[in-house]
Design a protein around this motif. Structure first.
Motif, PDB file in Angstrom:
ATOM      1  N   TYR A 233       0.631  -1.328   0.285  1.00  0.00           N
ATOM      2  CA  TYR A 233      -0.185  -0.017   0.018  1.00  0.00           C
ATOM      3  C   TYR A 233       0.913   1.465  -0.170  1.00  0.00           C
ATOM      4  N   HIS A 234       2.184   1.154  -0.111  1.00  0.00           N
ATOM      5  CA  HIS A 234       3.067   2.193  -0.038  1.00  0.00           C
ATOM      6  C   HIS A 234       2.787   3.078   1.330  1.00  0.00           C
ATOM      7  N   TYR A 235       2.638   2.374   2.231  1.00  0.00           N
ATOM      8  CA  TYR A 235       2.559   2.923   3.796  1.00  0.00           C
ATOM      9  C   TYR A 235       4.034   3.100   4.290  1.00  0.00           C
ATOM     10  N   GLU A 236       4.660   3.993   3.865  1.00  0.00           N
ATOM     11  CA  GLU A 236       6.187   4.122   4.356  1.00  0.00           C
ATOM     12  C   GLU A 236       6.351   4.412   5.745  1.00  0.00           C
ATOM     13  N   GLY A 237       5.394   5.116   6.429  1.00  0.00           N
ATOM     14  CA  GLY A 237       5.471   5.454   7.787  1.00  0.00           C
ATOM     15  C   GLY A 237       4.763   4.283   8.794  1.00  0.00           C
ATOM     16  N   LEU A 238       4.760   3.048   8.048  1.00  0.00           N
ATOM     17  CA  LEU A 238       4.129   1.874   9.015  1.00  0.00           C
ATOM     18  C   LEU A 238       4.933   0.648   8.581  1.00  0.00           C
ATOM     19  N   SER A 239       5.557   0.114   9.778  1.00  0.00           N
ATOM     20  CA  SER A 239       6.527  -0.955  10.048  1.00  0.00           C
ATOM     21  C   SER A 239       6.122  -1.859  11.221  1.00  0.00           C
ATOM     22  N   PHE A 240       6.379  -3.296  10.897  1.00  0.00           N
ATOM     23  CA  PHE A 240       6.148  -4.119  11.849  1.00  0.00           C
ATOM     24  C   PHE A 240       7.308  -4.883  12.098  1.00  0.00           C
ATOM     25  N   LEU A 241       7.659  -5.112  13.589  1.00  0.00           N
ATOM     26  CA  LEU A 241       8.951  -5.628  13.942  1.00  0.00           C
ATOM     27  C   LEU A 241       8.478  -6.928  14.888  1.00  0.00           C
ATOM     28  N   HIS A 242       9.249  -7.944  15.224  1.00  0.00           N
ATOM     29  CA  HIS A 242       8.966  -9.214  15.860  1.00  0.00           C
ATOM     30  C   HIS A 242       9.719  -8.866  17.174  1.00  0.00           C
ATOM     31  N   GLY A 243       9.222  -8.915  18.422  1.00  0.00           N
ATOM     32  CA  GLY A 243       9.736  -8.875  19.369  1.00  0.00           C
ATOM     33  C   GLY A 243       8.865  -8.828  20.775  1.00  0.00           C
ATOM     34  N   ASP A 244       9.454  -8.791  21.951  1.00  0.00           N
ATOM     35  CA  ASP A 244       8.514  -8.809  23.151  1.00  0.00           C
ATOM     36  C   ASP A 244       8.536  -7.286  23.776  1.00  0.00           C
ATOM     37  N   ILE A 245       7.494  -7.056  24.196  1.00  0.00           N
ATOM     38  CA  ILE A 245       7.304  -5.564  24.499  1.00  0.00           C
ATOM     39  C   ILE A 245       8.165  -5.454  25.816  1.00  0.00           C
ATOM     40  N   ALA A 246       8.565  -6.196  26.767  1.00  0.00           N
ATOM     41  CA  ALA A 246       9.357  -6.066  27.767  1.00  0.00           C
ATOM     42  C   ALA A 246      10.811  -5.656  27.378  1.00  0.00           C
ATOM     43  N   ASP A 247      11.382  -6.099  26.210  1.00  0.00           N
ATOM     44  CA  ASP A 247      12.602  -6.031  25.846  1.00  0.00           C
ATOM     45  C   ASP A 247      12.650  -4.873  24.868  1.00  0.00           C
ATOM     46  N   TYR A 248      11.678  -4.209  24.489  1.00  0.00           N
ATOM     47  CA  TYR A 248      11.767  -3.177  23.296  1.00  0.00           C
ATOM     48  C   TYR A 248      12.111  -1.992  23.882  1.00  0.00           C
ATOM     49  N   THR A 249      13.295  -1.684  23.211  1.00  0.00           N
ATOM     50  CA  THR A 249      14.103  -0.397  23.418  1.00  0.00           C
ATOM     51  C   THR A 249      14.347   0.446  22.147  1.00  0.00           C
ATOM     52  N   GLY A 250      13.438   0.388  21.250  1.00  0.00           N
ATOM     53  CA  GLY A 250      13.648   1.010  19.859  1.00  0.00           C
ATOM     54  C   GLY A 250      13.405   2.513  19.779  1.00  0.00           C
ATOM     55  N   THR A 251      13.098   3.406  21.017  1.00  0.00           N
ATOM     56  CA  THR A 251      12.739   4.630  20.750  1.00  0.00           C
ATOM     57  C   THR A 251      12.810   5.139  22.238  1.00  0.00           C
ATOM     58  N   ASP A 252      13.033   6.516  22.356  1.00  0.00           N
ATOM     59  CA  ASP A 252      13.087   7.049  23.716  1.00  0.00           C
ATOM     60  C   ASP A 252      11.684   8.027  23.704  1.00  0.00           C
ATOM     61  N   SER A 253      10.968   8.148  22.679  1.00  0.00           N
ATOM     62  CA  SER A 253       9.988   9.131  22.876  1.00  0.00           C
ATOM     63  C   SER A 253       8.950   8.744  21.898  1.00  0.00           C
ATOM     64  N   VAL A 254       7.503   8.703  22.363  1.00  0.00           N
ATOM     65  CA  VAL A 254       6.444   8.390  21.731  1.00  0.00           C
ATOM     66  C   VAL A 254       5.142   9.169  21.915  1.00  0.00           C
ATOM     67  N   ASP A 255       4.462   9.560  20.928  1.00  0.00           N
ATOM     68  CA  ASP A 255       3.182  10.402  21.101  1.00  0.00           C
ATOM     69  C   ASP A 255       2.053   9.383  21.501  1.00  0.00           C
ATOM     70  N   MET A 256       1.925   8.291  21.069  1.00  0.00           N
ATOM     71  CA  MET A 256       0.736   7.592  21.398  1.00  0.00           C
ATOM     72  C   MET A 256       1.134   5.928  21.432  1.00  0.00           C
ATOM     73  N   VAL A 257       0.667   5.423  22.713  1.00  0.00           N
ATOM     74  CA  VAL A 257       0.891   3.951  22.593  1.00  0.00           C
ATOM     75  C   VAL A 257      -0.387   3.160  22.673  1.00  0.00           C
ATOM     76  N   VAL A 258      -0.427   2.276  21.689  1.00  0.00           N
ATOM     77  CA  VAL A 258      -1.864   1.381  21.612  1.00  0.00           C
ATOM     78  C   VAL A 258      -1.528  -0.137  22.144  1.00  0.00           C
ATOM     79  N   THR A 259      -2.165  -0.658  23.030  1.00  0.00           N
ATOM     80  CA  THR A 259      -2.152  -1.816  23.625  1.00  0.00           C
ATOM     81  C   THR A 259      -3.467  -2.499  23.795  1.00  0.00           C
ATOM     82  N   LEU A 260      -4.034  -3.162  22.804  1.00  0.00           N
ATOM     83  CA  LEU A 260      -5.370  -3.728  22.964  1.00  0.00           C
ATOM     84  C   LEU A 260      -5.319  -5.140  23.083  1.00  0.00           C
ATOM     85  N   HIS A 261      -4.249  -6.041  22.677  1.00  0.00           N
ATOM     86  CA  HIS A 261      -4.295  -7.420  22.615  1.00  0.00           C
ATOM     87  C   HIS A 261      -2.963  -8.061  23.077  1.00  0.00           C
TER      88      HIS A 261
END
Length: 294
Positions: free
Chosen positions: A231-259
Motif C-alpha cells: 500500500y506504500h505506507y512508508e510510515g508503517l512498519s512491523f517488528l518481531h519482539g517482546d514488549i518487555a525488551d523493546y528499546t527502539g525509541t525514547d519518545s512516543v506520542d501514542m501507545v496502543v495496547t489492545l491485545h
C-alpha cells in the motif's frame, strides 16, 4: 469567529450529514463528545444535538440559529475540534491552546444531487469506513470484497474497526500536527486496527506518521510488512519482539495496547508513561498472572 459563524450557517441546512465536536478541553461540562445531524419533525427542519456524558447519551433538538449559537459557545470553551460533513463539502475547525480558530474546508467531488441525507430519527448508522467503498487493507484482510461489500461472516470485525476509529477520531486533536506523529502498537497481531489507524490518520487526516507494530508471531509480522509495502505506507512498519525488551525509541506520542496478553499490558503501560506518551489506548488482556493467584 466570523469565518466559523459563516461556516456554521452554510452547514446547518438539509444538506448537512453530520457534525462532530470532540477534543473536550476540560471536565467542567462532563461531556466528551457531541454529534449534530438534521431531523425533520412535523415538516420542520431541526438539528439534533447528541451529547455523550460518561455512559449516558442526551438528545436535544434545536433550530439552525440555536444550534449555531451552541456550537460557537462550545468551540469557545469546551471543545477543540469540530468536523463537518455535508453533501457538498467537508470541513474542520481546530481551536489552539490560545483560542485561535483555524478553518479547513474541502469540496466534495460528488454533487449534492447524488448524495441522500436521511432526516429520520432512526436512520442507518454511518461508519467512518463506509460500506460499499472498498478499502485495500480491508479487502486483503478478508473483511470486504473487491467491490467494497462487507463479508457477512466478518461484519463484527468491520463494526469493531469502525468503533476503534471513533476513539481515534476523538483523540486526533491531541496529536501534533507540525511534525511526524510517533505511534507504537504493542501486541498488534494481524493488525486490522493498526492498518485502520494508519489509514484514518494518514490517508483521511493527512498526518505524517511513524507507526510501529510489535508482536511475537513472526509469520504475522512478515505478512503485515508485505501489506504495508504493497500500500506504500512508508510510515508503517512491523517488528518481531517482546514488549518487555523493546528499546527502539525514547519518545512516543501514542501507545496502543489492545491485545497484549498477561503482563505484557503492564510493560506497555510502564513504557508509555516512561516515554511521556500524550495518548494511551489500552485494554488489559488475558491476565494469567493474576488468574494463577486467584
Amino acid at each position: 469567529m466570523n469565518k466559523v459563524r459563516q461556516l456554521l450557517e452554510e452547514s446547518l441546512t438539509g444538506g448537512l450529514y453530520q457534525m462532530t465536536l470532540s477534543g473536550a478541553a476540560g471536565e467542567a461540562t462532563g461531556c466528551s463528545k457531541k454529534k449534530i445531524r438534521p431531523v425533520l419533525l412535523k415538516d420542520r427542519l431541526l438539528f439534533q444535538i447528541t451529547a455523550y456524558r460518561g455512559t449516558q447519551v442526551f438528545h436535544e433538538n434545536h433550530t439552525a440559529e440555536e444550534a449555531a449559537a451552541i456550537l460557537e459557545a462550545d468551540l469557545l470553551g469546551s471543545f477543540k475540534q469540530l468536523q463537518i460533513e455535508t453533501t457538498s463539502f467537508e470541513a474542520t475547525v481546530l481551536v489552539s491552546k490560545k483560542g485561535k480558530m483555524t478553518v479547513r474546508k474541502k469540496q466534495r467531488s460528488v454533487s449534492e444531487d447524488n448524495v441522500k441525507v436521511s432526516l429520520s430519527h432512526n436512520r442507518k448508522k454511518r461508519y467512518i469506513l463506509e460500506e460499499g467503498r472498498p478499502v485495500p487493507f480491508l479487502v486483503d484482510l478478508g473483511v470486504q470484497t473487491k467491490e467494497g461489500k462487507v463479508i457477512t461472516s466478518r461484519y463484527d470485525k468491520f463494526r469493531q474497526i469502525n468503533r476503534f476509529l471513533e476513539f481515534i477520531e476523538d483523540i486526533w486533536p491531541l496529536l501534533p500536527k507540525d511534525r511526524p506523529v510517533h505511534i507504537i502498537d504493542f501486541g498488534c497481531g494481524k493488525s486490522y486496527l493498526t492498518f485502520a489507524m494508519y489509514y484514518y490518520l494518514h490517508e483521511l487526516k493527512g498526518l505524517t506518521l511513524e507507526v510501529t507494530g510489535l508482536d511475537l508471531k513472526k509469520d504475522v509480522i512478515v505478512h503485515c510488512n508485505e501489506l504495508a509495502k504493497k500500500y506504500h505506507y512508508e510510515g508503517l512498519s512491523f517488528l518481531h519482539g517482546d514488549i518487555a525488551d523493546y528499546t527502539g525509541t525514547d519518545s512516543v506520542d501514542m501507545v496502543v495496547t489492545l491485545h497484549a496478553c498477561d503482563t505484557a499490558t503492564d510493560y506497555a503501560l510502564y513504557k508509555a508513561m516512561k516515554w511521556h506518551a500524550g495518548v494511551i489506548l489500552s485494554v488489559p488482556c488475558c491476565q494469567h498472572e493474576v488468574n494463577k493467584q486467584i
